[in-house]
Motif scaffolding. Structure first.
Motif, PDB file in Angstrom:
ATOM      1  N   GLY A 150      24.357  -4.833 -14.155  1.00  0.00           N
ATOM      2  CA  GLY A 150      24.990  -5.373 -12.954  1.00  0.00           C
ATOM      3  C   GLY A 150      24.931  -4.399 -11.791  1.00  0.00           C
ATOM      4  O   GLY A 150      24.686  -4.800 -10.637  1.00  0.00           O
ATOM      5  N   ILE A 151      25.156  -3.120 -12.067  1.00  0.00           N
ATOM      6  CA  ILE A 151      25.092  -2.104 -11.014  1.00  0.00           C
ATOM      7  C   ILE A 151      23.658  -1.970 -10.505  1.00  0.00           C
ATOM      8  O   ILE A 151      23.424  -1.850  -9.298  1.00  0.00           O
ATOM      9  CB  ILE A 151      25.625  -0.760 -11.541  1.00  0.00           C
ATOM     10  N   ALA A 152      22.686  -1.988 -11.421  1.00  0.00           N
ATOM     11  CA  ALA A 152      21.281  -1.862 -11.017  1.00  0.00           C
ATOM     12  C   ALA A 152      20.887  -2.990 -10.065  1.00  0.00           C
ATOM     13  O   ALA A 152      20.197  -2.759  -9.058  1.00  0.00           O
ATOM     14  CB  ALA A 152      20.383  -1.863 -12.255  1.00  0.00           C
ATOM     15  N   VAL A 153      21.315  -4.216 -10.358  1.00  0.00           N
ATOM     16  CA  VAL A 153      21.009  -5.355  -9.484  1.00  0.00           C
ATOM     17  C   VAL A 153      21.676  -5.160  -8.117  1.00  0.00           C
ATOM     18  O   VAL A 153      21.067  -5.390  -7.068  1.00  0.00           O
ATOM     19  CB  VAL A 153      21.475  -6.676 -10.131  1.00  0.00           C
ATOM     20  N   SER A 154      22.921  -4.706  -8.146  1.00  0.00           N
ATOM     21  CA  SER A 154      23.649  -4.493  -6.894  1.00  0.00           C
ATOM     22  C   SER A 154      23.007  -3.409  -6.037  1.00  0.00           C
ATOM     23  O   SER A 154      22.989  -3.506  -4.801  1.00  0.00           O
ATOM     24  CB  SER A 154      25.111  -4.133  -7.198  1.00  0.00           C
ATOM     25  N   ILE A 155      22.476  -2.373  -6.681  1.00  0.00           N
ATOM     26  CA  ILE A 155      21.766  -1.321  -5.921  1.00  0.00           C
ATOM     27  C   ILE A 155      20.566  -1.921  -5.191  1.00  0.00           C
ATOM     28  O   ILE A 155      20.342  -1.663  -4.002  1.00  0.00           O
ATOM     29  CB  ILE A 155      21.328  -0.181  -6.859  1.00  0.00           C
ATOM     30  N   ASP A 156      19.784  -2.735  -5.902  1.00  0.00           N
ATOM     31  CA  ASP A 156      18.595  -3.344  -5.287  1.00  0.00           C
ATOM     32  C   ASP A 156      18.960  -4.264  -4.118  1.00  0.00           C
ATOM     33  O   ASP A 156      18.138  -4.491  -3.231  1.00  0.00           O
ATOM     34  CB  ASP A 156      17.809  -4.134  -6.330  1.00  0.00           C
ATOM     35  N   GLU A 157      20.192  -4.767  -4.121  1.00  0.00           N
ATOM     36  CA  GLU A 157      20.634  -5.664  -3.051  1.00  0.00           C
ATOM     37  C   GLU A 157      21.265  -4.921  -1.879  1.00  0.00           C
ATOM     38  O   GLU A 157      21.628  -5.540  -0.873  1.00  0.00           O
ATOM     39  CB  GLU A 157      21.642  -6.671  -3.618  1.00  0.00           C
ATOM     40  N   ASN A 158      21.393  -3.589  -1.994  1.00  0.00           N
ATOM     41  CA  ASN A 158      22.081  -2.811  -0.955  1.00  0.00           C
ATOM     42  C   ASN A 158      21.321  -1.527  -0.645  1.00  0.00           C
ATOM     43  O   ASN A 158      21.878  -0.430  -0.673  1.00  0.00           O
ATOM     44  CB  ASN A 158      23.507  -2.486  -1.392  1.00  0.00           C
ATOM     45  N   LEU A 159      20.042  -1.665  -0.329  1.00  0.00           N
ATOM     46  CA  LEU A 159      19.174  -0.498  -0.145  1.00  0.00           C
ATOM     47  C   LEU A 159      19.209   0.088   1.265  1.00  0.00           C
ATOM     48  O   LEU A 159      18.892   1.262   1.451  1.00  0.00           O
ATOM     49  CB  LEU A 159      17.735  -0.860  -0.513  1.00  0.00           C
ATOM     50  N   THR A 160      19.579  -0.701   2.236  1.00  0.00           N
ATOM     51  CA  THR A 160      19.623  -0.193   3.611  1.00  0.00           C
ATOM     52  C   THR A 160      20.929   0.550   3.852  1.00  0.00           C
ATOM     53  O   THR A 160      22.006  -0.019   3.647  1.00  0.00           O
ATOM     54  CB  THR A 160      19.493  -1.346   4.623  1.00  0.00           C
ATOM     55  N   PRO A 161      20.879   1.816   4.250  1.00  0.00           N
ATOM     56  CA  PRO A 161      22.118   2.584   4.433  1.00  0.00           C
ATOM     57  C   PRO A 161      23.059   1.942   5.440  1.00  0.00           C
ATOM     58  O   PRO A 161      22.642   1.532   6.520  1.00  0.00           O
ATOM     59  CB  PRO A 161      21.609   3.940   4.937  1.00  0.00           C
ATOM     60  N   SER A 175       0.849  -1.184   0.000  1.00  0.00           N
ATOM     61  CA  SER A 175       0.000   0.000   0.000  1.00  0.00           C
ATOM     62  C   SER A 175       0.891   1.242   0.000  1.00  0.00           C
ATOM     63  O   SER A 175       2.072   1.186   0.344  1.00  0.00           O
ATOM     64  CB  SER A 175      -0.901   0.006   1.227  1.00  0.00           C
ATOM     65  N   ILE A 176       0.313   2.376  -0.345  1.00  0.00           N
ATOM     66  CA  ILE A 176       1.106   3.600  -0.379  1.00  0.00           C
ATOM     67  C   ILE A 176       1.567   3.973   1.024  1.00  0.00           C
ATOM     68  O   ILE A 176       2.660   4.531   1.212  1.00  0.00           O
ATOM     69  CB  ILE A 176       0.318   4.750  -1.046  1.00  0.00           C
ATOM     70  N   HIS A 177       0.777   3.619   2.051  1.00  0.00           N
ATOM     71  CA  HIS A 177       1.186   3.909   3.429  1.00  0.00           C
ATOM     72  C   HIS A 177       2.366   3.027   3.842  1.00  0.00           C
ATOM     73  O   HIS A 177       3.256   3.483   4.575  1.00  0.00           O
ATOM     74  CB  HIS A 177       0.005   3.722   4.378  1.00  0.00           C
ATOM     75  N   GLU A 178       2.386   1.791   3.384  1.00  0.00           N
ATOM     76  CA  GLU A 178       3.534   0.922   3.671  1.00  0.00           C
ATOM     77  C   GLU A 178       4.802   1.452   3.007  1.00  0.00           C
ATOM     78  O   GLU A 178       5.894   1.429   3.597  1.00  0.00           O
ATOM     79  CB  GLU A 178       3.239  -0.504   3.180  1.00  0.00           C
ATOM     80  N   LEU A 179       4.677   1.953   1.762  1.00  0.00           N
ATOM     81  CA  LEU A 179       5.832   2.521   1.081  1.00  0.00           C
ATOM     82  C   LEU A 179       6.314   3.784   1.786  1.00  0.00           C
ATOM     83  O   LEU A 179       7.522   4.025   1.892  1.00  0.00           O
ATOM     84  CB  LEU A 179       5.480   2.827  -0.379  1.00  0.00           C
ATOM     85  N   ALA A 180       5.375   4.580   2.286  1.00  0.00           N
ATOM     86  CA  ALA A 180       5.749   5.788   3.017  1.00  0.00           C
ATOM     87  C   ALA A 180       6.471   5.432   4.315  1.00  0.00           C
ATOM     88  O   ALA A 180       7.451   6.087   4.702  1.00  0.00           O
ATOM     89  CB  ALA A 180       4.514   6.634   3.306  1.00  0.00           C
ATOM     90  N   GLU A 181       6.016   4.393   4.989  1.00  0.00           N
ATOM     91  CA  GLU A 181       6.683   3.949   6.213  1.00  0.00           C
ATOM     92  C   GLU A 181       8.084   3.424   5.906  1.00  0.00           C
ATOM     93  O   GLU A 181       9.026   3.660   6.673  1.00  0.00           O
ATOM     94  CB  GLU A 181       5.848   2.854   6.882  1.00  0.00           C
ATOM     95  N   GLU A 182       8.214   2.725   4.797  1.00  0.00           N
ATOM     96  CA  GLU A 182       9.532   2.231   4.379  1.00  0.00           C
ATOM     97  C   GLU A 182      10.480   3.404   4.115  1.00  0.00           C
ATOM     98  O   GLU A 182      11.647   3.387   4.529  1.00  0.00           O
ATOM     99  CB  GLU A 182       9.380   1.374   3.121  1.00  0.00           C
ATOM    100  N   TRP A 183       9.957   4.431   3.453  1.00  0.00           N
ATOM    101  CA  TRP A 183      10.778   5.614   3.190  1.00  0.00           C
ATOM    102  C   TRP A 183      11.226   6.264   4.501  1.00  0.00           C
ATOM    103  O   TRP A 183      12.408   6.574   4.694  1.00  0.00           O
ATOM    104  CB  TRP A 183      10.003   6.629   2.347  1.00  0.00           C
ATOM    105  N   THR A 184      10.287   6.441   5.400  1.00  0.00           N
ATOM    106  CA  THR A 184      10.580   7.096   6.672  1.00  0.00           C
ATOM    107  C   THR A 184      11.604   6.304   7.478  1.00  0.00           C
ATOM    108  O   THR A 184      12.454   6.884   8.165  1.00  0.00           O
ATOM    109  CB  THR A 184       9.281   7.268   7.486  1.00  0.00           C
ATOM    110  N   ALA A 185      11.542   4.979   7.380  1.00  0.00           N
ATOM    111  CA  ALA A 185      12.480   4.137   8.127  1.00  0.00           C
ATOM    112  C   ALA A 185      13.906   4.244   7.579  1.00  0.00           C
ATOM    113  O   ALA A 185      14.872   4.088   8.322  1.00  0.00           O
ATOM    114  CB  ALA A 185      12.014   2.679   8.086  1.00  0.00           C
ATOM    115  N   LEU A 186      14.041   4.533   6.282  1.00  0.00           N
ATOM    116  CA  LEU A 186      15.369   4.563   5.665  1.00  0.00           C
ATOM    117  C   LEU A 186      15.967   5.960   5.586  1.00  0.00           C
ATOM    118  O   LEU A 186      17.185   6.129   5.696  1.00  0.00           O
ATOM    119  CB  LEU A 186      15.275   3.987   4.237  1.00  0.00           C
ATOM    120  N   ASP A 187      15.137   6.965   5.398  1.00  0.00           N
ATOM    121  CA  ASP A 187      15.628   8.326   5.142  1.00  0.00           C
ATOM    122  C   ASP A 187      16.023   9.025   6.450  1.00  0.00           C
ATOM    123  O   ASP A 187      15.232   9.098   7.389  1.00  0.00           O
ATOM    124  CB  ASP A 187      14.544   9.134   4.422  1.00  0.00           C
ATOM    125  N   ARG A 188      17.247   9.571   6.466  1.00  0.00           N
ATOM    126  CA  ARG A 188      17.708  10.291   7.661  1.00  0.00           C
ATOM    127  C   ARG A 188      17.794  11.794   7.430  1.00  0.00           C
ATOM    128  O   ARG A 188      18.321  12.525   8.264  1.00  0.00           O
ATOM    129  CB  ARG A 188      19.076   9.751   8.095  1.00  0.00           C
TER     130      ARG A 188
END
Length: 597
Positions: free
Chosen positions: A180-191, A9-22
């Motif tokens: 290859g870089i795009a795949v690696s980005i998706d595998e390393n999303l948590t700061p 849901s859009i609220h779940e995506l917003a929560e995911e953003w808030t959890a990652l963004d500093r």
């Protein structure tokens, strides 16, 4: 990531953003959208992730997974660092070169990029002042780095920014590295870490900018060695609110052009301005972008304008005729002037090769057919031109020049387009025209026109009509290309391209999206095929060549028409007729939703 995001849901995506963004500012942007229940905007910002491709990243600077911001830059940098460490031998010791321009947040994005690489153990060659884009790929080659990142959106509007990646050969990345870089980005999303000041504290960071700049100007000096401007030469220069002025001043001095004596600058556009306050689009190609430079030149009695885009990797020029009217040279005209000049002045024994992109003028091909030097066509983009030039150099060729019509020019010793070098070489070209072509009391405009006439009379009269349609939805672009491909369908599922455009026969057809070429025995194209980018080229009655493609960095469907005939007037007429036929039969703006600029 994309399939998972589509299930949330859009609220779940917003929560995911808030959890990652500093970053408190971008966190607040999403919080305010949630508070206002602006679901449509949240969907635009969060549902799709910004796509990493051969142009790296480029988007508007806003909060959200689809935008340029601290989080998406850090995620991209983490993925890139992991991929490079796994792919390049001794990558950590070779390190990364990082530079940035003057746009809003460019410095922050550069420092976050450094932060990710430092945390992964990389040596970081950090350019700590504003640089023009070509210094990063040059620095990668000069320092033997594993890769490079330049934070810039080139000539995009002020709200945008970008993340341009270079491989260890000093060229922009090409497949398979982009995937290859795009795949690696998706595998390393948590700061891993979020410390913009780490670049000032880590022993892994060095600051080699002054040394790299000196090496760069040594290469440029070799290109103009022995040439000096006429003391009476005067020209107006604009960096288009970008970073180019100090680099242009030092380059011009290499050929004896002094600032405020030979070289003058547009005061309102001379200093870096991330809001580009005097131009709607900071691109010298755009209608009206050089108006202020021309007006300033008129006031000072100057008849020559030279321009870079804001990150100074592109170059444009305009000359004032005897009638007082300004003529801005097209990207193709500049390209063939450079090519002709270089061919005429290169040592005869040189084993030279010159390159242009598939959307560029065919004059260079005609010139090579007559003069006998090696010529090749590549896909659009200097990622292809630069990499192919390196291949040819390994085969023993000297590659003194490559160009594409979008005012991009590459010269010997460099492997990406460079607007500062192009400006310098244009001044050298004018010096040559003065000696070889100009008569008494002739202006630069007359000399350039005479030189172009000499080229056309020898290699054929080519005239182009290049422009674009604005396509605000990628689905619209895809639908237009699909309608073109299905105009002449086959019941057996074979590829059947249109047989006519207006009253002209289609004598050649190449589709680099689906992988079809009518001229090869197996109908497989010689150039690389990419299903992720739309591109078709055709020839009509051997008198006009058409290329259409979707832009990888802007919401545009680009159209290139070039006609060849017995005179400039006839060629221009054919190009106009073909353009009108294409609009009526292929693009149909009123029906498709494409917008004329």
């Amino acid at each position: 990531m994309a399939s998972m995001a589509s299930q949330k849901s859009i609220h779940e995506l917003a929560e995911e953003w808030t959890a990652l963004d500093r970053n408190p500012d971008t966190r607040k942007e999403i919080a305010d959208l949630l508070k206002g229940n602006n679901v449509a905007e949240l969907e635009r910002r969060l549902r799709k992730r910004i796509q990493f491709g051969t142009a790296g990243l480029r988007a508007k600077m806003q909060a959200g997974f689809s935008r340029m911001n601290d989080l998406t830059v850090l995620q991209a940098s983490q993925g890139l660092a992991v991929y490079v460490a796994q792919t390049v031998p001794d990558a950590l010791n070779k390190g990364i070169v990082i530079g940035h321009d003057h746009r809003h947040h460019s410095s922050d994005f550069a420092r976050l990029t450094a932060c990710a690489f430092i945390t992964n153990g990389f040596k970081v060659h950090y350019f700590d002042r504003l640089v023009h884009t070509p210094l990063v790929p040059f620095g990668v080659e000069a320092l033997g780095a594993a890769c490079g990142v330049m934070i810039t959106a080139s000539h995009n509007a002020g709200p945008d920014n970008g993340y341009k990646v270079y491989w260890g050969n000093g060229c922009q990345i090409i497949p398979p590295h982009d995937q290859g870089i795009a795949v690696s980005i998706d595998e390393n999303l948590t700061p891993w870490v979020w410390d913009k000041d780490l670049v000032n504290k880590s022993p892994l960071v060095c600051r080699p900018l002054d040394r790299v700049v000196d090496m760069y100007y040594k290469v440029l000096g070799n290109l103009v060695q022995g040439s000096t401007v006429n003391p009476a030469m005067r020209f107006m220069y604009t960096p288009m609110h970008g970073v180019g002025l100090p680099y242009a001043i030092r380059a011009a001095a290499l050929i004896g052009a002094e600032h405020d004596t030979n070289m003058f600058s547009v005061a309102e556009q001379a200093q870096p301005d991330p809001d580009f306050s005097t131009v709607k689009f900071p691109n010298p190609e755009e209608q009206g972008a050089l108006d202020l430079a021309m007006k300033t030149s008129d006031r000072l009695g100057i008849s020559l304008v030279l321009a870079n885009d804001p990150d100074a990797d592109r170059f444009s020029a305009a000359v004032k005729g005897a009638d007082g009217e300004w003529m801005q040279l097209t990207g193709n005209e500049l390209g063939i002037l450079f090519a002709y000049f270089i061919f005429k002045t290169e040592p005869v024994e040189s084993n030279i090769a010159m390159l242009s992109s598939t959307a560029s003028s065919q004059v260079l091909r005609s010139m090579s057919d007559i003069e006998g030097f090696h010529y090749e066509e590549t896909l659009t983009g200097f990622k292809w031109l630069g990499n192919r030039a390196l291949d040819l150099e390994r085969q023993g060729y000297k590659v003194p020049f490559a160009f594409e019509e979008a005012i991009g020019y590459m010269f010997h010793g460099l492997h990406d387009k460079d607007g500062i070098c192009a400006m310098l070489m244009f001044i050298k070209l004018l010096c040559w025209i003065e000696e070889a072509i100009l008569g008494d009391n002739m202006t630069p405009a007359q000399g350039i026109i005479l030189c172009l006439e000499e080229i056309y009379s020898k290699y054929g009269y080519f005239e182009d009509k290049n422009s674009y349609y604005v396509s605000l939805d990628p689905a619209v672009t895809a639908a237009v290309f699909q309608s073109i491909r299905t105009m002449n369908p086959s019941e057996r599922g074979e590829y059947r391209y249109p047989k006519m455009v207006g009253n002209r026969n289609v004598t050649y057809w190449r589709d680099l999206t689906l992988g079809y070429d009518s001229s090869t025995p197996d109908h497989v194209p010689l150039l690389p095929v990419s299903k992720s980018s739309e591109m078709i080229t055709c020839i009509l009655d051997n008198s006009a060549r058409v290329t259409i493609r979707g832009s990888g960095t802007e919401p545009k469907l680009k159209v290139y028409v070039e006609a060849k005939s017995s005179s400039r007037e006839k060629s221009k007429q054919v190009a106009e007729e073909v353009w009108d036929d294409l609009e009526r039969e292929w693009f149909k703006p009123r029906e498709t939703g494409l917008l004329r600029p």
